[in-house]
Design an enzyme around this catalytic site. Sequence first.
Site, PDB file in Angstrom:
ATOM      1  N   ASP A   1       0.273  -4.958  -7.136  1.00  0.00           N
ATOM      2  CA  ASP A   1       0.610  -3.564  -6.821  1.00  0.00           C
ATOM      3  C   ASP A   1       2.082  -3.237  -7.025  1.00  0.00           C
ATOM      4  O   ASP A   1       2.449  -2.079  -7.145  1.00  0.00           O
ATOM      5  CB  ASP A   1       0.119  -3.152  -5.419  1.00  0.00           C
ATOM      6  CG  ASP A   1       0.647  -4.034  -4.315  1.00  0.00           C
ATOM      7  OD1 ASP A   1       1.416  -4.979  -4.609  1.00  0.00           O
ATOM      8  OD2 ASP A   1       0.277  -3.792  -3.142  1.00  0.00           O
ATOM      9  N   ARG A   2       2.940  -4.262  -7.065  1.00  0.00           N
ATOM     10  CA  ARG A   2       4.370  -3.988  -7.286  1.00  0.00           C
ATOM     11  C   ARG A   2       4.731  -4.125  -8.760  1.00  0.00           C
ATOM     12  O   ARG A   2       4.009  -4.782  -9.522  1.00  0.00           O
ATOM     13  CB  ARG A   2       5.231  -4.985  -6.510  1.00  0.00           C
ATOM     14  CG  ARG A   2       5.088  -4.861  -5.023  1.00  0.00           C
ATOM     15  CD  ARG A   2       6.069  -5.761  -4.321  1.00  0.00           C
ATOM     16  NE  ARG A   2       6.014  -5.527  -2.884  1.00  0.00           N
ATOM     17  CZ  ARG A   2       6.999  -5.765  -2.046  1.00  0.00           C
ATOM     18  NH1 ARG A   2       8.128  -6.260  -2.491  1.00  0.00           N
ATOM     19  NH2 ARG A   2       6.861  -5.511  -0.763  1.00  0.00           N
TER      20      ARG A   2
ATOM     21  N   ASP B   1      -0.430  -9.586  -5.796  1.00  0.00           N
ATOM     22  CA  ASP B   1      -1.698  -8.843  -5.823  1.00  0.00           C
ATOM     23  C   ASP B   1      -1.675  -7.668  -6.796  1.00  0.00           C
ATOM     24  O   ASP B   1      -2.588  -6.840  -6.790  1.00  0.00           O
ATOM     25  CB  ASP B   1      -2.072  -8.371  -4.415  1.00  0.00           C
ATOM     26  CG  ASP B   1      -1.044  -7.449  -3.813  1.00  0.00           C
ATOM     27  OD1 ASP B   1       0.135  -7.545  -4.185  1.00  0.00           O
ATOM     28  OD2 ASP B   1      -1.406  -6.619  -2.952  1.00  0.00           O
TER      29      ASP B   1
ATOM     30  N   SER C   1       0.436 -10.341  -0.692  1.00  0.00           N
ATOM     31  CA  SER C   1       1.233  -9.631  -1.684  1.00  0.00           C
ATOM     32  C   SER C   1       2.290 -10.498  -2.356  1.00  0.00           C
ATOM     33  O   SER C   1       1.964 -11.495  -2.983  1.00  0.00           O
ATOM     34  CB  SER C   1       1.848  -8.406  -1.026  1.00  0.00           C
ATOM     35  OG  SER C   1       2.345  -7.554  -2.003  1.00  0.00           O
ATOM     36  N   HIS C   2       3.559 -10.132  -2.160  1.00  0.00           N
ATOM     37  CA  HIS C   2       4.650 -10.829  -2.845  1.00  0.00           C
ATOM     38  C   HIS C   2       5.074 -12.097  -2.114  1.00  0.00           C
ATOM     39  O   HIS C   2       5.933 -12.823  -2.604  1.00  0.00           O
ATOM     40  CB  HIS C   2       5.853  -9.888  -2.953  1.00  0.00           C
ATOM     41  CG  HIS C   2       6.253  -9.365  -1.608  1.00  0.00           C
ATOM     42  ND1 HIS C   2       5.501  -8.431  -0.941  1.00  0.00           N
ATOM     43  CD2 HIS C   2       7.269  -9.687  -0.802  1.00  0.00           C
ATOM     44  CE1 HIS C   2       6.064  -8.188   0.221  1.00  0.00           C
ATOM     45  NE2 HIS C   2       7.129  -8.934   0.343  1.00  0.00           N
TER      46      HIS C   2
ATOM     47  N   LYS D   1      -0.276   1.387  -4.479  1.00  0.00           N
ATOM     48  CA  LYS D   1       0.678   1.331  -5.571  1.00  0.00           C
ATOM     49  C   LYS D   1       0.080   0.444  -6.666  1.00  0.00           C
ATOM     50  O   LYS D   1      -0.824  -0.349  -6.384  1.00  0.00           O
ATOM     51  CB  LYS D   1       2.032   0.830  -5.104  1.00  0.00           C
ATOM     52  CG  LYS D   1       2.034  -0.482  -4.346  1.00  0.00           C
ATOM     53  CD  LYS D   1       3.395  -0.678  -3.723  1.00  0.00           C
ATOM     54  CE  LYS D   1       3.571  -2.041  -3.083  1.00  0.00           C
ATOM     55  NZ  LYS D   1       2.955  -2.156  -1.763  1.00  0.00           N
TER      56      LYS D   1
ATOM     57  N   ASP E   1       3.556  -8.386  -8.938  1.00  0.00           N
ATOM     58  CA  ASP E   1       3.596  -9.340  -7.826  1.00  0.00           C
ATOM     59  C   ASP E   1       2.258 -10.041  -7.613  1.00  0.00           C
ATOM     60  O   ASP E   1       1.342  -9.930  -8.442  1.00  0.00           O
ATOM     61  CB  ASP E   1       4.036  -8.625  -6.538  1.00  0.00           C
ATOM     62  CG  ASP E   1       2.979  -7.664  -6.030  1.00  0.00           C
ATOM     63  OD1 ASP E   1       2.173  -7.185  -6.850  1.00  0.00           O
ATOM     64  OD2 ASP E   1       2.941  -7.407  -4.817  1.00  0.00           O
TER      65      ASP E   1
HETATM   66  C1  G16 Z   1       4.100  -3.563   1.683  1.00  0.00           C
HETATM   67  C2  G16 Z   1       3.606  -2.162   1.669  1.00  0.00           C
HETATM   68  C3  G16 Z   1       4.642  -1.276   1.034  1.00  0.00           C
HETATM   69  C4  G16 Z   1       5.961  -1.401   1.753  1.00  0.00           C
HETATM   70  C5  G16 Z   1       6.377  -2.842   1.848  1.00  0.00           C
HETATM   71  C6  G16 Z   1       7.565  -2.942   2.760  1.00  0.00           C
HETATM   72  O1  G16 Z   1       4.246  -3.994   0.355  1.00  0.00           O
HETATM   73  O2  G16 Z   1       2.407  -2.081   0.938  1.00  0.00           O
HETATM   74  O3  G16 Z   1       4.172   0.022   1.044  1.00  0.00           O
HETATM   75  O4  G16 Z   1       6.983  -0.715   1.106  1.00  0.00           O
HETATM   76  O5  G16 Z   1       5.317  -3.619   2.375  1.00  0.00           O
HETATM   77  O6  G16 Z   1       7.663  -4.162   3.313  1.00  0.00           O
HETATM   78  P1  G16 Z   1       8.640  -4.466   4.520  1.00  0.00           P
HETATM   79  O7  G16 Z   1       8.052  -3.909   5.777  1.00  0.00           O
HETATM   80  O8  G16 Z   1       8.718  -5.951   4.480  1.00  0.00           O
HETATM   81  O9  G16 Z   1       9.950  -3.823   4.164  1.00  0.00           O
HETATM   82  P2  G16 Z   1       3.387  -5.185  -0.234  1.00  0.00           P
HETATM   83  O10 G16 Z   1       3.654  -5.180  -1.705  1.00  0.00           O
HETATM   84  O11 G16 Z   1       3.929  -6.393   0.484  1.00  0.00           O
HETATM   85  O12 G16 Z   1       1.968  -4.898   0.126  1.00  0.00           O
END
Ligand code: G16
Length: 543
Positions: free
Chosen positions: A281-282, A279, A113-114, A376, A277
């Site tokens: 989704d953000r 992938d 992801s990010h 998302k 981000d």
């Molecule tokens: C992921 C989940 C999100 C979540 C985030 C929180 O985001 O898909 O639903 O809000 O992690 O991350 P943390 O546990 O670090 O606070 P992503 O965009 O990284 O897939």
Amino acid sequence: MTPHTIQTQPIDGQKPGTSGLRKKTRVFMEPNFLENYVQSIFDGIGGVAGKSLVLGGDGRFFNQTASQTILRMAAANGAAKVIVGTNALLSTPAASHLIRKRGTDGGLILSASHNPGGPEEDFGLKYNTPNGGPAPEGVTDKIFAVTKTIGSYKTLDTADVDLSTPGSLALGDMEIEVVDPVSDYAALMRELFDFEAISALFAGGFRMQFDAMHAVTGPYATAILEGALGAAPGSVVNGIPSKDFGGGHPDPNPIWAKSLVKTMMGPDAPDFGAASDGDGDRNMIMGRGIYVTPSDSLAVLAAHAHLAPGYAGGLKGVARSMPTSGAVDRVAEARGIECFETPTGWKFFGNLLDAGRATLCGEESAGTGSDHVREKDGLWAVLLWLNILAVTGKSVSQMMSDHWAEFGRNYYSRHDYEDVESDKANALFDGLRDKLPSLPGQTFGPLTVESADEFAYDDPVDGSHSAAQGLRIGFAGGGRVVFRLSGTGTVGATLRVYLETVETDKARMHRDAQEALADIIAAADEIAGIKAHTGRDAPNVIT
Ligand code: G16
């Protein structure tokens, strides 16, 4: 082509976190690490013989190699078909859509992801279920259980397959369908939004900048915003996906999307700014001279979604993660629809979306989405904003001022303390948890604690219980601080401190958020002893 069974042993540290398994890339590249986890996914979901899967990722370093490994293992385990994006690219929302559209038995998404990418950075893998959403805890628990007892995995001894052009291929008895990553997703966006109204907005001179952060959304944003909707060429910047995201963090927040912030706060700023981000989704939303917090964005979208054709019938309900601000709650109350508070992690929205209890969901961590997929969706959020601006004719700052005037303003900020030693973070957390019962009634500066608890969630659809989902402290008057440890990091611990206060006085709705939150910030440190435990004077990241 005979499948080989390779002997292996359990490898520690394969417990999925908030969103799949995320580790340093070098760890994923260690002998058998990826293979063990993939076989554990296959076994944990009851095998893949005769099944079909979707496969794709955000294009980060090791994406291509890992995809070839997964394809060989899927074939050796008897899968009937894998649908894979060209060059193994698929944004997370596009993968979710493909799983649903093609009715597969789920999919594997390669992404951290990010988090930054590259040989010394992060890699990740997650399994999404047939509804298109991230596997819920019941499924990830089964996968994790297999990782602890695994003794062998199956693979084929074959050369890599060519994933560079759409078409159909065979790998052993398995079919591989290579698809264009963008076209199905773009068609879905066309169904949901008024492309004519948005095109007319651009034709009238509306300018935007979309920062794809060298990540997977580049091709999607270029095709849809510039191609289909007529945004000026060059509106999409950093639009070519790179293996290490141009050396940056593909995290759409004011810290990592600095150049977008500079443009939007500058003298000749476009009307609208957005970023997504690694992938896809953000999302981050900005207007000329204004940053919109993810919590506020969710509230505005909930209040106006009916202006887009896909949501013209109104919303069935909304959902937000617990640390997300309560801004959307007041919209739900005003509209007379249900509002759910779930633990952090998109997987917790799946049941509500499947059951038709919620239409829109969102998280403070820059995630917004709806029942169109089960992830998302960054570009979706951008298009819904554009649709709303096109119909109302308002600027982003006008939209925010009007929203706050109608519903009140939730000042909100998240302070992250990254890479804290795990022992120290746990000591802070354990100490705070012990203190919770004694906090109500105590005062910290001008604030009085009204409530203090550890959040737990009972899923209203399937009744499953999720404990230990963050410590929350509520103050008289509606202020709040929440403490959580991140579940997506790959080294040490990241302490997240979520700060919120509610303002209903119109004269005080345009202040700096850190200033408006100063009392809550001071109380948070006094209550939890952040400085004392971590030795840090200030957070690394403030969003
Ligand atoms: C992921 C989940 C999100 C979540 C985030 C929180 O985001 O898909 O639903 O809000 O992690 O991350 P943390 O546990 O670090 O606070 P992503 O965009 O990284 O897939």
